[in-house]
Write an enzyme that holds these catalytic residues in place. Structure first.
Site: not given
Length: 335
Positions: A191, A248
């Protein structure tokens, strides 16, 4: 109970503060004597968590033996690229038969090992059943400020994950257990690469549509590779997959998104990294992701473009064009 945290960066310090709720003492190991002294005298990590008070139960040290002596739970919070070196120094002092929890979100360059695999590679077999990983949507500053945070703790041995869960449970920190060690780690590591791509789209001014597409197709990439490595696909729709990815890619506190935004504005990667106090794990993981793609034959188009921009100087706008003009396919075709 005594706990230990190895790594006095922002996340290690924040997690030490959480652990201190249920521990009589938490020993926090750091490299910098000045930072250690500040934590012990002012109860503040001014370098990474300025203005956030730390529990008086957190005691910092530069001595690994002191940090690990008598510990009943060890949290490893060093950057992924430094974990092997620190483990080599700490190995002789690690307590037996206690959980060893890694919170680093990376895949080692060269070996392509996840962090739990790295621990098993470095440590004698007697330690292996006690290895666990903590991952999920959790910015260190919010964690340290005791803002509500929910994560996943995974271990091949249920009892280890449950021991960690109990030690870390507070009124603002909640964790769920899992046995999908592979899925939790691939979600947490990859990610960061997708977040760099999302940041680049923001830096280029491409709008919300582009960001949503990167998050969604990024999740498809992460899931493809994780499943190839043995993960449960459902894990990637959970906290350590979609949850951490969304945070994120969109959060203002995201270091990886920041790197991407600056790249999107045309800045050079070395200049961006030179200004940062903390590590953006996605930069090194982009190389590991590309190597894993070549090794496994799993296509990772977004990760590939991040690698080319970061390591081969490709123009970010051209990367977007190349992604948009790929061969048309069915969404569920697998690539």
């Amino acid at each position: 109970m005594r706990g230990s945290v190895i790594g006095a960066g922002s996340f290690g310090t924040a997690l030490a503060n959480v652990l201190a709720v249920n521990c009589d003492e938490v020993r926090l190991w750091g490299r910098e004597p000045s930072a250690v002294e500040a934590i012990n005298t002012r109860h503040e990590n001014a370098t990474y968590l300025k203005g956030i008070p730390l529990s008086e139960r957190v005691r910092a040290t530069t001595d690994l033996e002191e940090a690990l002596s008598g510990s009943e739970m060890v949290v490893l919070a060093t950057p992924s690229h430094a974990t092997r070196e620190v483990l080599a120094r700490a190995k002789d002092f690690l307590p037996r038969s206690v959980p060893l929890v890694t919170v680093s979100k990376g895949i080692e360059n060269g070996t392509l090992l996840t962090m739990t695999e790295l621990l098993e590679d470095c440590l004698p077999e007697e330690f292996h059943p006690y290895v666990a990983v903590l991952s999920g949507p959790s910015f260190a500053k919010e964690l340290a400020r005791r803002m509500p945070t929910v994560v996943t703790i995974a271990s091949h041995w249920d009892k280890v994950a449950q021991r960690c869960q109990k030690a870390l449970q507070t009124d603002t920190f909640r964790s769920y257990t899992s046995t999908d060690v592979v899925g939790v780690q691939y979600g947490g590591a990859l990610k960061n690469v997708i977040a760099i791509a999302a940041g680049m789209a923001d830096g280029l001014g491409m709008g919300h549509n582009a960001r949503a597409a990167i998050i969604t197709r990024g999740l498809a990439e992460i899931t493809r590779l994780a499943v190839r490595k043995g993960a449960n696909p459902l894990t990637l729709s959970g906290l350590s997959g979609m949850g951490d990815l969304v945070l994120t890619c969109t959060g203002e506190l995201s270091r990886n998104r920041h790197v991407g935004m600056e790249l999107g504005k045309g800045r050079k990667l070395p200049d961006i990294l030179a200004e940062m106090k903390e590590v953006a794990e996605g930069v090194k993981t982009a190389k590991s992701a590309r190597d894993l793609s070549l090794k496994t034959g799993v296509e990772l188009p977004i990760c590939e473009q991040v690698y080319l921009i970061a390591y081969e100087g490709k123009n970010a706008k051209m990367a977007v064009v190349d992604l948009m003009t790929r061969q048309p396919k069915s969404e569920l075709s697998g690539v």
